[in-house]
Write a protein that holds these residues in place. Structure first.
Motif, PDB file in Angstrom:
ATOM      1  N   ARG A 162       0.834  -1.204   0.000  1.00 15.39           N
ATOM      2  CA  ARG A 162       0.000   0.000   0.000  1.00 15.39           C
ATOM      3  C   ARG A 162       0.874   1.261   0.000  1.00 15.39           C
ATOM      4  O   ARG A 162       0.572   2.234  -0.694  1.00 15.39           O
ATOM      5  CB  ARG A 162      -0.923  -0.015   1.229  1.00 15.39           C
ATOM      6  N   ASN A 163       1.966   1.240   0.776  1.00 13.01           N
ATOM      7  CA  ASN A 163       2.870   2.401   0.803  1.00 13.01           C
ATOM      8  C   ASN A 163       3.506   2.651  -0.557  1.00 13.01           C
ATOM      9  O   ASN A 163       3.874   3.790  -0.881  1.00 13.01           O
ATOM     10  CB  ASN A 163       3.964   2.190   1.856  1.00 13.01           C
ATOM     11  N   TRP A 164       3.654   1.592  -1.348  1.00  9.62           N
ATOM     12  CA  TRP A 164       4.270   1.719  -2.665  1.00  9.62           C
ATOM     13  C   TRP A 164       3.253   2.024  -3.766  1.00  9.62           C
ATOM     14  O   TRP A 164       3.619   2.077  -4.939  1.00  9.62           O
ATOM     15  CB  TRP A 164       5.017   0.431  -3.014  1.00  9.62           C
ATOM     16  N   GLY A 165       2.000   2.213  -3.405  1.00  9.56           N
ATOM     17  CA  GLY A 165       0.993   2.599  -4.385  1.00  9.56           C
ATOM     18  C   GLY A 165       0.272   1.456  -5.059  1.00  9.56           C
ATOM     19  O   GLY A 165      -0.340   1.645  -6.119  1.00  9.56           O
ATOM     20  N   ALA A 166       0.312   0.275  -4.477  1.00  9.45           N
ATOM     21  CA  ALA A 166      -0.380  -0.882  -5.057  1.00  9.45           C
ATOM     22  C   ALA A 166      -1.783  -1.029  -4.460  1.00  9.45           C
ATOM     23  O   ALA A 166      -2.060  -0.546  -3.359  1.00  9.45           O
ATOM     24  CB  ALA A 166       0.419  -2.157  -4.799  1.00  9.45           C
ATOM     25  N   THR A 167      -2.642  -1.698  -5.201  1.00  5.65           N
ATOM     26  CA  THR A 167      -3.939  -2.143  -4.684  1.00  5.65           C
ATOM     27  C   THR A 167      -3.744  -3.540  -4.133  1.00  5.65           C
ATOM     28  O   THR A 167      -3.128  -4.389  -4.790  1.00  5.65           O
ATOM     29  CB  THR A 167      -4.999  -2.166  -5.790  1.00  5.65           C
ATOM     30  N   VAL A 168      -4.252  -3.804  -2.935  1.00  5.29           N
ATOM     31  CA  VAL A 168      -4.015  -5.083  -2.276  1.00  5.29           C
ATOM     32  C   VAL A 168      -5.328  -5.803  -1.992  1.00  5.29           C
ATOM     33  O   VAL A 168      -6.254  -5.222  -1.430  1.00  5.29           O
ATOM     34  CB  VAL A 168      -3.241  -4.896  -0.954  1.00  5.29           C
ATOM     35  N   TYR A 269      15.044  -3.535   7.419  1.00  6.46           N
ATOM     36  CA  TYR A 269      15.023  -3.100   8.819  1.00  6.46           C
ATOM     37  C   TYR A 269      14.974  -1.581   8.931  1.00  6.46           C
ATOM     38  O   TYR A 269      14.115  -1.016   9.613  1.00  6.46           O
ATOM     39  CB  TYR A 269      16.242  -3.645   9.558  1.00  6.46           C
ATOM     40  N   GLY A 270      15.914  -0.911   8.287  1.00  7.02           N
ATOM     41  CA  GLY A 270      15.944   0.543   8.361  1.00  7.02           C
ATOM     42  C   GLY A 270      14.696   1.169   7.765  1.00  7.02           C
ATOM     43  O   GLY A 270      14.145   2.128   8.319  1.00  7.02           O
ATOM     44  N   VAL A 271      14.239   0.628   6.634  1.00  7.22           N
ATOM     45  CA  VAL A 271      13.028   1.149   5.987  1.00  7.22           C
ATOM     46  C   VAL A 271      11.836   1.013   6.917  1.00  7.22           C
ATOM     47  O   VAL A 271      11.055   1.956   7.112  1.00  7.22           O
ATOM     48  CB  VAL A 271      12.770   0.398   4.664  1.00  7.22           C
ATOM     49  N   THR A 272      11.680  -0.169   7.519  1.00 12.50           N
ATOM     50  CA  THR A 272      10.521  -0.422   8.375  1.00 12.50           C
ATOM     51  C   THR A 272      10.549   0.454   9.623  1.00 12.50           C
ATOM     52  O   THR A 272       9.528   1.042  10.010  1.00 12.50           O
ATOM     53  CB  THR A 272      10.481  -1.902   8.787  1.00 12.50           C
ATOM     54  N   LEU A 273      11.711   0.553  10.267  1.00 11.40           N
ATOM     55  CA  LEU A 273      11.809   1.374  11.475  1.00 11.40           C
ATOM     56  C   LEU A 273      11.508   2.839  11.177  1.00 11.40           C
ATOM     57  O   LEU A 273      10.852   3.532  11.980  1.00 11.40           O
ATOM     58  CB  LEU A 273      13.199   1.220  12.081  1.00 11.40           C
ATOM     59  N   GLU A 274      11.959   3.330  10.030  1.00 13.32           N
ATOM     60  CA  GLU A 274      11.664   4.716   9.656  1.00 13.32           C
ATOM     61  C   GLU A 274      10.171   4.914   9.444  1.00 13.32           C
ATOM     62  O   GLU A 274       9.580   5.904   9.903  1.00 13.32           O
ATOM     63  CB  GLU A 274      12.439   5.093   8.391  1.00 13.32           C
ATOM     64  N   LEU A 275       9.536   3.970   8.739  1.00 11.39           N
ATOM     65  CA  LEU A 275       8.091   4.056   8.521  1.00 11.39           C
ATOM     66  C   LEU A 275       7.328   3.997   9.842  1.00 11.39           C
ATOM     67  O   LEU A 275       6.339   4.713  10.034  1.00 11.39           O
ATOM     68  CB  LEU A 275       7.625   2.920   7.604  1.00 11.39           C
ATOM     69  N   MET A 276       7.798   3.158  10.761  1.00 12.02           N
ATOM     70  CA  MET A 276       7.143   3.050  12.063  1.00 12.02           C
ATOM     71  C   MET A 276       7.225   4.359  12.831  1.00 12.02           C
ATOM     72  O   MET A 276       6.251   4.811  13.442  1.00 12.02           O
ATOM     73  CB  MET A 276       7.768   1.913  12.873  1.00 12.02           C
ATOM     74  N   GLU A 277       8.393   4.983  12.811  1.00  8.02           N
ATOM     75  CA  GLU A 277       8.553   6.246  13.532  1.00  8.02           C
ATOM     76  C   GLU A 277       7.673   7.340  12.935  1.00  8.02           C
ATOM     77  O   GLU A 277       7.184   8.227  13.650  1.00  8.02           O
ATOM     78  CB  GLU A 277      10.013   6.675  13.530  1.00  8.02           C
ATOM     79  N   PHE A 281       3.622   2.608   9.443  1.00  7.71           N
ATOM     80  CA  PHE A 281       3.727   1.136   9.508  1.00  7.71           C
ATOM     81  C   PHE A 281       3.488   0.748  10.963  1.00  7.71           C
ATOM     82  O   PHE A 281       4.029   1.384  11.870  1.00  7.71           O
ATOM     83  CB  PHE A 281       5.124   0.683   9.064  1.00  7.71           C
ATOM     84  N   GLU A 282       2.684  -0.269  11.162  1.00  9.45           N
ATOM     85  CA  GLU A 282       2.404  -0.702  12.521  1.00  9.45           C
ATOM     86  C   GLU A 282       2.540  -2.211  12.643  1.00  9.45           C
ATOM     87  O   GLU A 282       2.401  -2.948  11.672  1.00  9.45           O
ATOM     88  CB  GLU A 282       1.011  -0.269  12.964  1.00  9.45           C
TER      89      GLU A 282
END
Length: 316
Positions: A162-168, A269-277, A281-282
């Motif tokens: 979803r963050n990348w613009g896709a339909t899921v 890891y870095g991507v996910t932690l940044e999105l969480m902050e 991303f949850e």
């Protein structure tokens, strides 16, 4: 003293024991991390039971690869980390412990705004989902079908796509429909007529499938929806991937991850932690158990009684 969970024979959760051990020392090129939270993954149970092949047991083995914690000792050759740094462990070994030795390369800095439990929960699920979707080529405008969308890998995959613009479109059980919808997916319930239900929810073409369920029903629906099987990937039935003509990453696949796939998992890891902050991303925490109750936690993981990530608390 330090403590860890270990096993000396393959078998059920009862082979796990909680033992006190001497406090580890940091090697010259590594650190000691005092864990604050430890993530429980299905692979932990598969390795412990012997269902997933591993090296022979010649000494007690400590399960686990995911954890968050604080650096409490630093080797003489380590320059990028100091005591007190809050970290997430990446690709570590033996994390079912109060103290874990890790190399500097296995550390990722934990943002202050991300909780211990959530940080320990991202490892295997988020890195698996991120790498799989990148390898499959998910991009803006893609229509992605995710089987088992309410599991830890599935929830991560929904959010990345979803963050990348896709339909899921995501499949799951009746009690998990609302959760998948909250994350931005079009939810579809498992059961009779799965293929027809997916087509009704998403009448247009499906471009990509990520299978985290591994059932015949899920695979058959995927084959009916996506003609190009290189656009179908699984993380659970890798042993059948060659026979089925689909992509697979771990999940019993005899082929190891490529260097590119390993790099993507590290990048996650870095991507996910940044999105969480950022609040984009949850992670859903399903249950917390004391480290000493690791056997009970693994039983719960195998039974699927909790939705979301199971966490071990080393302080309890």
């Amino acid at each position: 003293m330090s403590a860890q969970v270990q096993y000396s024979e393959f078998g059920g959760p009862e082979v796990l024991s909680y033992v006190e051990v001497p406090m580890p020392s940091a090697p010259a090129d590594g650190v000691v991390v005092e864990t604050r939270a430890v993530g429980v993954n299905p692979i932990d149970s598969k390795l412990r039971s012997g269902a997933r092949a591993s090296s022979p047991l010649t000494a007690p083995r400590v399960p686990g690869s995911d954890a968050s914690g604080v650096v409490v000792a630093v080797g003489a050759g380590v320059t990028d980390w100091v005591t007190g740094d809050q970290v997430v462990l990446r690709g570590a070994h033996g994390t079912y412990a109060t103290h874990v030795i890790a190399s500097a390369a296995q550390l990722v800095r934990k943002p202050a705004g991300v909780g211990w439990d959530e940080a320990a929960a991202i490892g295997v699920p988020a890195s698996t989902a991120y790498q799989a979707l990148r390898t499959l080529g998910v991009e803006v405008g893609s229509v992605v079908l995710i089987h088992a969308g309410s599991g830890a890998v599935g929830q991560a995959a929904i959010q990345f796509a979803r963050n990348w613009g896709a339909t899921v479109v995501a499949t799951g059980g009746e009690r998990n429909q609302a959760r998948m919808g909250e994350l931005g997916a079009i939810p579809v319930e498992y059961g009779p007529g799965l293929l027809q239900n997916i087509r009704a929810a998403a009448p247009g073409p499906i471009d990509i499938v990520l299978d985290a369920a591994g059932t015949d029903e899920a695979l058959e629906a995927s084959f009916a929806l996506v003609a190009d099987r290189s656009k179908i990937g699984t993380v659970v039935v890798g042993a059948r991937a060659a026979e089925l003509g689909i992509q697979a990453w771990a999940g019993g696949n005899p082929l190891p991850l490529t260097a590119e796939e390993q790099a993507l998992r590290a990048e996650a890891y870095g991507v996910t932690l940044e999105l969480m902050e950022l609040g984009d991303f949850e992670v859903e925490i399903g249950a917390r158990y004391p480290l000493s109750a690791a056997a009970e936690a693994q039983r719960a993981s195998m039974s699927g009684e909790h939705r979301g990530k199971i966490i071990l608390d080393p302080s309890a």
